[in-house]
Design a protein around this motif. Sequence first.
Motif, PDB file in Angstrom:
ATOM      1  N   PHE A  69       1.106  -0.862  -0.167  1.00 14.07           N
ATOM      2  CA  PHE A  69       0.383  -0.024   0.237  1.00 14.07           C
ATOM      3  C   PHE A  69       0.615   1.127  -0.172  1.00 14.07           C
ATOM      4  O   PHE A  69       0.686   2.087  -0.431  1.00 14.07           O
ATOM      5  CB  PHE A  69      -1.333  -0.329   1.273  1.00 14.07           C
ATOM      6  N   GLY A  70       2.031   0.958   0.365  1.00 15.17           N
ATOM      7  CA  GLY A  70       3.119   2.313   0.768  1.00 15.17           C
ATOM      8  C   GLY A  70       3.856   2.532  -0.547  1.00 15.17           C
ATOM      9  O   GLY A  70       3.550   3.914  -0.991  1.00 15.17           O
ATOM     10  N   ILE A  71       3.547   1.694  -1.291  1.00 11.03           N
ATOM     11  CA  ILE A  71       3.819   2.148  -2.976  1.00 11.03           C
ATOM     12  C   ILE A  71       2.545   2.439  -3.260  1.00 11.03           C
ATOM     13  O   ILE A  71       3.010   3.796  -3.994  1.00 11.03           O
ATOM     14  CB  ILE A  71       4.439   0.784  -3.429  1.00 11.03           C
ATOM     15  N   ILE A  72       1.658   1.473  -3.522  1.00  9.86           N
ATOM     16  CA  ILE A  72       0.315   2.290  -4.637  1.00  9.86           C
ATOM     17  C   ILE A  72       0.252   3.310  -3.716  1.00  9.86           C
ATOM     18  O   ILE A  72      -0.140   4.678  -4.814  1.00  9.86           O
ATOM     19  CB  ILE A  72      -0.441   1.122  -4.016  1.00  9.86           C
ATOM     20  N   LEU A  73      -0.119   4.134  -2.308  1.00  3.68           N
ATOM     21  CA  LEU A  73      -0.664   5.171  -2.345  1.00  3.68           C
ATOM     22  C   LEU A  73       0.900   6.945  -2.451  1.00  3.68           C
ATOM     23  O   LEU A  73       0.527   7.383  -3.047  1.00  3.68           O
ATOM     24  CB  LEU A  73       0.044   5.294  -0.829  1.00  3.68           C
ATOM     25  N   THR A  74       1.684   6.089  -3.342  1.00  9.31           N
ATOM     26  CA  THR A  74       2.901   7.108  -3.129  1.00  9.31           C
ATOM     27  C   THR A  74       3.066   7.466  -4.977  1.00  9.31           C
ATOM     28  O   THR A  74       2.903   8.564  -4.971  1.00  9.31           O
ATOM     29  CB  THR A  74       4.222   6.155  -2.823  1.00  9.31           C
ATOM     30  N   VAL A  75       2.819   6.579  -5.653  1.00 15.17           N
ATOM     31  CA  VAL A  75       2.749   6.693  -6.994  1.00 15.17           C
ATOM     32  C   VAL A  75       1.201   7.601  -7.212  1.00 15.17           C
ATOM     33  O   VAL A  75       1.782   8.195  -8.113  1.00 15.17           O
ATOM     34  CB  VAL A  75       2.194   5.183  -7.527  1.00 15.17           C
ATOM     35  N   SER A  76      -0.126   7.117  -6.467  1.00 14.18           N
ATOM     36  CA  SER A  76      -0.896   8.193  -6.741  1.00 14.18           C
ATOM     37  C   SER A  76      -1.125   8.978  -6.544  1.00 14.18           C
ATOM     38  O   SER A  76      -1.776  10.157  -6.522  1.00 14.18           O
ATOM     39  CB  SER A  76      -2.352   6.912  -6.192  1.00 14.18           C
ATOM     40  N   GLU A  77      -0.079   9.543  -4.564  1.00 13.25           N
ATOM     41  CA  GLU A  77      -0.876  10.982  -4.351  1.00 13.25           C
ATOM     42  C   GLU A  77       0.578  11.540  -4.062  1.00 13.25           C
ATOM     43  O   GLU A  77       1.357  12.724  -3.826  1.00 13.25           O
ATOM     44  CB  GLU A  77      -0.719  10.615  -2.863  1.00 13.25           C
ATOM     45  N   HIS A  78       1.773  11.305  -5.425  1.00  7.82           N
ATOM     46  CA  HIS A  78       2.831  11.676  -5.792  1.00  7.82           C
ATOM     47  C   HIS A  78       2.847  13.696  -5.917  1.00  7.82           C
ATOM     48  O   HIS A  78       3.966  13.770  -5.202  1.00  7.82           O
ATOM     49  CB  HIS A  78       3.950  11.144  -6.958  1.00  7.82           C
ATOM     50  N   GLU A  79       1.920  14.293  -6.049  1.00  6.14           N
ATOM     51  CA  GLU A  79       1.863  15.524  -5.886  1.00  6.14           C
ATOM     52  C   GLU A  79       1.514  15.969  -5.334  1.00  6.14           C
ATOM     53  O   GLU A  79       2.162  17.133  -4.042  1.00  6.14           O
ATOM     54  CB  GLU A  79       0.689  16.399  -7.036  1.00  6.14           C
ATOM     55  N   ASN A  80       0.686  15.563  -4.104  1.00  7.74           N
ATOM     56  CA  ASN A  80      -0.224  15.964  -2.300  1.00  7.74           C
ATOM     57  C   ASN A  80       0.032  14.884  -1.664  1.00  7.74           C
ATOM     58  O   ASN A  80      -1.139  14.235  -1.924  1.00  7.74           O
ATOM     59  CB  ASN A  80      -1.553  16.388  -2.500  1.00  7.74           C
ATOM     60  N   PRO A  81       0.924  14.547  -1.145  1.00  7.30           N
ATOM     61  CA  PRO A  81       0.756  13.059  -0.014  1.00  7.30           C
ATOM     62  C   PRO A  81       0.497  13.451   0.660  1.00  7.30           C
ATOM     63  O   PRO A  81       0.403  14.782   1.267  1.00  7.30           O
ATOM     64  CB  PRO A  81       2.417  12.695  -0.368  1.00  7.30           C
TER      65      PRO A  81
END
Length: 209
Positions: A69-81
């Motif tokens: 989930f860390g990989i998935i969320l990091t990719v999807s929220e790279h602009e506004n983490p």
Amino acid sequence: MAATTVTDSGGVRIITEVIPATDPRAAQLASSSSSPTPAVSFQVRGFRKAQPKALGTIHIFTGIIHICFGIILTVSEHENPSIPVASGVLFWLGLLLLVSGSLLVETEKRDNILLVKTCCIVNVGVILSTLVATLVHTTAITRDIPGCENTMPYQLKAEWCFNAENKILTNGLDSIFVIFCLLEFCAAVAALAFGYDAIRQHNYTCMEP
């Protein structure tokens, strides 16, 4: 050829057979008696009452979930983490859980009090880390969606900020991670309690004259 002797004693007949070294049965008896099962120390046996293999499996399973989930969320929220992504808690807690789980599973196979001590040290780190992770995720639940904060008066927000489903989704994920953290916390406390008791018994045994 085997020699057999018969002895009568008190109404009981005792038959003794002497097998020569060339007899195949002698080789079978020698192989079965030459490899006794190694005894497990009572300290490690006490630690295994906590089912370290099951506790280790829990840590490994949840650690893999954290990293994925860390990989998935990091990719999807790279602009506004979000706070959990920005803090990296999903990665360092996941790696720590993998290490802890591997050590716990290994203690099921090896009779080594030093390995038990290492498990206790790592599980202290897991306990502290899960508390920090719980605080991070609960803080994220109380905050707005990243990129939708009111930093200036009359600030225009993006259209997706008004979509309640986005906030429900992020809160749901953070709530699941809080539950995982509580599960990991309980498993680490159980391993630490049994491990500390095993170490205390080992130290007491070493102090005895």
